[in-house]
Write an enzyme that holds these catalytic residues in place. Structure first.
Site, PDB file in Angstrom:
ATOM      1  CD  GLU A   1      -2.800  -1.424   2.438  1.00 33.54           C
ATOM      2  OE1 GLU A   1      -2.944  -0.400   3.220  1.00 33.54           O
ATOM      3  OE2 GLU A   1      -3.566  -2.430   2.385  1.00 33.54           O
TER       4      GLU A   1
ATOM      5  CG  HIS B   1     -10.030  -5.486   0.097  1.00 29.02           C
ATOM      6  ND1 HIS B   1     -10.388  -6.493   1.039  1.00 29.02           N
ATOM      7  CD2 HIS B   1      -8.826  -5.070   0.432  1.00 29.02           C
ATOM      8  CE1 HIS B   1      -9.365  -6.813   1.980  1.00 29.02           C
ATOM      9  NE2 HIS B   1      -8.386  -6.009   1.587  1.00 29.02           N
TER      10      HIS B   1
ATOM     11  CD  GLU C   1      -4.889  -7.677   1.653  1.00 36.99           C
ATOM     12  OE1 GLU C   1      -5.882  -6.906   2.321  1.00 36.99           O
ATOM     13  OE2 GLU C   1      -3.825  -7.443   1.861  1.00 36.99           O
TER      14      GLU C   1
HETATM   15  O1  9MR Z   1      -7.441  -7.705   8.573  1.00 35.75           O
HETATM   16  C1  9MR Z   1      -6.332  -6.973   9.182  1.00 35.75           C
HETATM   17  C2  9MR Z   1      -7.072  -6.348  10.592  1.00 35.75           C
HETATM   18  O2  9MR Z   1      -7.108  -7.298  11.468  1.00 35.75           O
HETATM   19  C3  9MR Z   1      -6.469  -4.977  11.118  1.00 35.75           C
HETATM   20  O3  9MR Z   1      -7.005  -4.731  12.287  1.00 35.75           O
HETATM   21  C4  9MR Z   1      -5.842  -4.233  10.243  1.00 35.75           C
HETATM   22  C5  9MR Z   1      -5.106  -3.010  10.626  1.00 35.75           C
HETATM   23  O4  9MR Z   1      -4.702  -2.277   9.654  1.00 35.75           O
HETATM   24  O5  9MR Z   1      -5.241  -4.865   8.979  1.00 35.75           O
HETATM   25  C6  9MR Z   1      -6.096  -5.856   8.377  1.00 35.75           C
HETATM   26  O6  9MR Z   1      -5.600  -6.390   7.122  1.00 35.75           O
HETATM   27  C7  9MR Z   1      -5.406  -5.230   6.253  1.00 35.75           C
HETATM   28  C8  9MR Z   1      -4.283  -5.964   5.416  1.00 35.75           C
HETATM   29  O7  9MR Z   1      -2.965  -6.106   6.265  1.00 35.75           O
HETATM   30  C9  9MR Z   1      -3.747  -4.922   4.240  1.00 35.75           C
HETATM   31  N1  9MR Z   1      -4.830  -4.599   3.221  1.00 35.75           N
HETATM   32  C10 9MR Z   1      -6.068  -4.148   4.124  1.00 35.75           C
HETATM   33  C11 9MR Z   1      -6.576  -5.528   5.191  1.00 35.75           C
HETATM   34  C12 9MR Z   1      -7.734  -5.073   5.763  1.00 35.75           C
HETATM   35  O8  9MR Z   1      -7.785  -3.803   6.468  1.00 35.75           O
END
Ligand code: 9MR
Length: 471
Positions: free
Chosen positions: A174, A251, A280
């Site tokens: 990102e 997403h 994802e």
């Molecule tokens: O699913 C993850 C969630 O449990 C965390 O709180 C969050 C914190 O940033 O990250 C989520 O995973 C993310 C992933 O690492 C990167 N892309 C977006 C995902 C969903 O937010």
């Protein structure tokens, strides 16, 4: 937001408990399951009855993400074991989890997921090494130059622990803004070359794992952010910066649903010479049309190597109220599951190199040359139809350190080098010269280093006339 905050509080509590007993690197044993590199595709075989079986027909994988708390959730584990052959840790391999204090690594949570997944026949995607989110607290108080060094040390520390064990690493996550430029972050403020520095360090730390750039909102080909990432990957490939894959998070929400040009995006990235993967996936209300469409787009692009959903059941999702996954809260497959399964089984392209068993490497001994202070030894790492991965070990058998090296090797007819890491090549066919990279020219007495390469052509003829010289 509620769920996310609750999750963060749980993490903070467990991190405090971990730190009580952690004075140095802590890790539980990582089981020694070899990374499976080949699925043998057979598009003529019977349809698969599970997501993984259907994906494997075309040499692809079907993955999910899991948090450590799911290791005691029998409902989750049963479905995960039955349906998936690739696993991503939701939070446990992120920078704040693996290096809570500078130089103090903690792999227990990541290893627990790795061990469960590999003991159940899955491969593992590493997520993630360098990101503006979920950073170790100490990164926030470092100067730019110290942060750059800390990022590299983090990559080295984590990748060394998982060396040879993972299928992919999301090296950088990102890093782009919606307008197609770089996202402003503390990492970006260390210099625009931070992403390539991360990839170069990653290749040096573990040449066996595929290195990915991962982002969201890059599914629509006409979107500025997609073009920004595309231009970076094109630039990296043209300059030999080691990048092997692009992860499109996929997403799909109410505001950004499946674009009609998704397949064009995937094939455009793939045409740059990288794998692509949907890393994802989740879709508001698990729309069957969108799930079928995103799966078909991947199945139509040979280098689209697999799909991962961000969780298994709706109750596992970070967007739980939108019910975006393939299984409901009672562990039952939803209509979207069937649409994905059918699309996987209908695949008409397979991943290059998976449709025929790899040819048996020739049983010729390694080729070695020895003028001028160093020796170079070639090894075939991985052959497939139409290409192969090779590795050359540069050894210093003398009593003084080398201060640079150059290897000459002669490729056979039809062979050409596509990519070199841990070395800089001149020429791509015929006699090719590879000299050390800036960071591995110094080789101590009785020590060695390696460089790797990907080549087009048959692996049946080993590169010959190999020699090494040192100034
Ligand atoms: O699913 C993850 C969630 O449990 C965390 O709180 C969050 C914190 O940033 O990250 C989520 O995973 C993310 C992933 O690492 C990167 N892309 C977006 C995902 C969903 O937010």
């Amino acid at each position: 937001m509620k769920d996310v905050n609750a999750h963060r509080k749980r993490r903070a509590g467990s991190r405090a408990r971990l730190l009580l007993g952690a004075a140095c690197t802590v890790a539980i044993a990582v089981s020694s399951v070899a990374v499976a590199t080949f699925a043998h595709a057979d598009l003529t075989g019977p349809p698969g009855a599970t997501l993984k079986a259907a994906a494997e027909r075309s040499g692809r994988y079907f993955g999910a993400a899991m948090g450590g708390d799911r290791l005691s959730d029998q409902g989750f584990l049963t479905i995960a074991n039955r349906e998936f052959d690739m696993m991503t840790a939701v939070n446990e391999m992120k920078p704040d989890a693996t290096e809570p204090n500078q130089g103090q690594f903690d792999f227990r949570a990541g290893d627990a997921i790795y061990n469960w997944a590999t003991q159940h026949g899955m491969r593992v995607r590493g997520h993630t090494l360098a990101w503006h989110g979920q950073q170790p607290r100490f990164w926030g108080s470092l100067s730019s130059s110290s942060l750059r060094a800390a990022m590299i040390e983090h990559i080295n520390g984590v990748m060394t622990h998982y060396k040879g064990k993972l299928a992919y690493w999301d090296v950088v996550n990102e890093a782009f803004a919606e307008n197609g430029g770089r996202r402003s972050s503390n990492l970006q403020s260390t210099g625009n070359d931070w992403i390539e520095a991360a990839f170069r360090a990653a290749r040096a730390a573990d040449p066996s794992v595929k290195l990915c750039y991962n982002d969201y909102n890059i599914e629509n080909w006409t979107y500025a952010k997609t073009q920004g990432v595309y231009n970076m990957i094109r630039d990296f490939k043209s300059r030999g910066v080691p990048v092997d894959c692009v992860g499109l998070q996929t997403h799909f929400t109410g505001g950004s649903s499946l674009p009609g040009n998704f397949q064009q995006t995937l094939s455009s990235f793939a045409d740059l010479g990288v794998d692509v993967a949907l890393t994802e996936a989740d879709v508001t209300n698990a729309s069957t049309t969108q799930y079928a469409g995103l799966t078909q787009a991947c199945m139509n692009v040979p280098r689209c190597v697999g799909i991962t959903t961000w969780g298994v059941r709706d109750s596992d999702s970070w967007r739980g109220s939108e019910n975006p996954l393939l299984f409901d809260r009672n562990s039952n497959p939803k209509a979207a599951y069937t649409s994905v399964l059918n699309a996987l089984n209908a695949a008409s392209t397979s991943v290059p190199g998976t449709s025929t068993p790899p040819s048996t490497p020739p049983s010729t001994p390694p080729v070695t040359g020895q003028p001028g202070g160093c020796t170079a030894t070639y090894r075939l790492v991985n052959p497939w139809s139409g290409g192969f991965q090779g590795e050359v070990t540069v050894a210093n058998n003398g009593s003084t350190a080398l201060s640079g090296w150059t290897v000459l090797l002669t490729l056979g007819g039809g062979q050409s080098i596509a990519n070199v890491w841990n070395g800089v090549n001149t020429g791509t066919s015929g006699t090719v010269s590879v000299r050390n990279a800036t960071y591995n020219g110094s080789v101590g007495a009785n020590a060695s280093t390696t460089f790797g390469f990907l080549a087009n052509g048959s692996a049946d003829t080993a590169p010959g006339a190999i020699s090494c010289t040192s100034p």
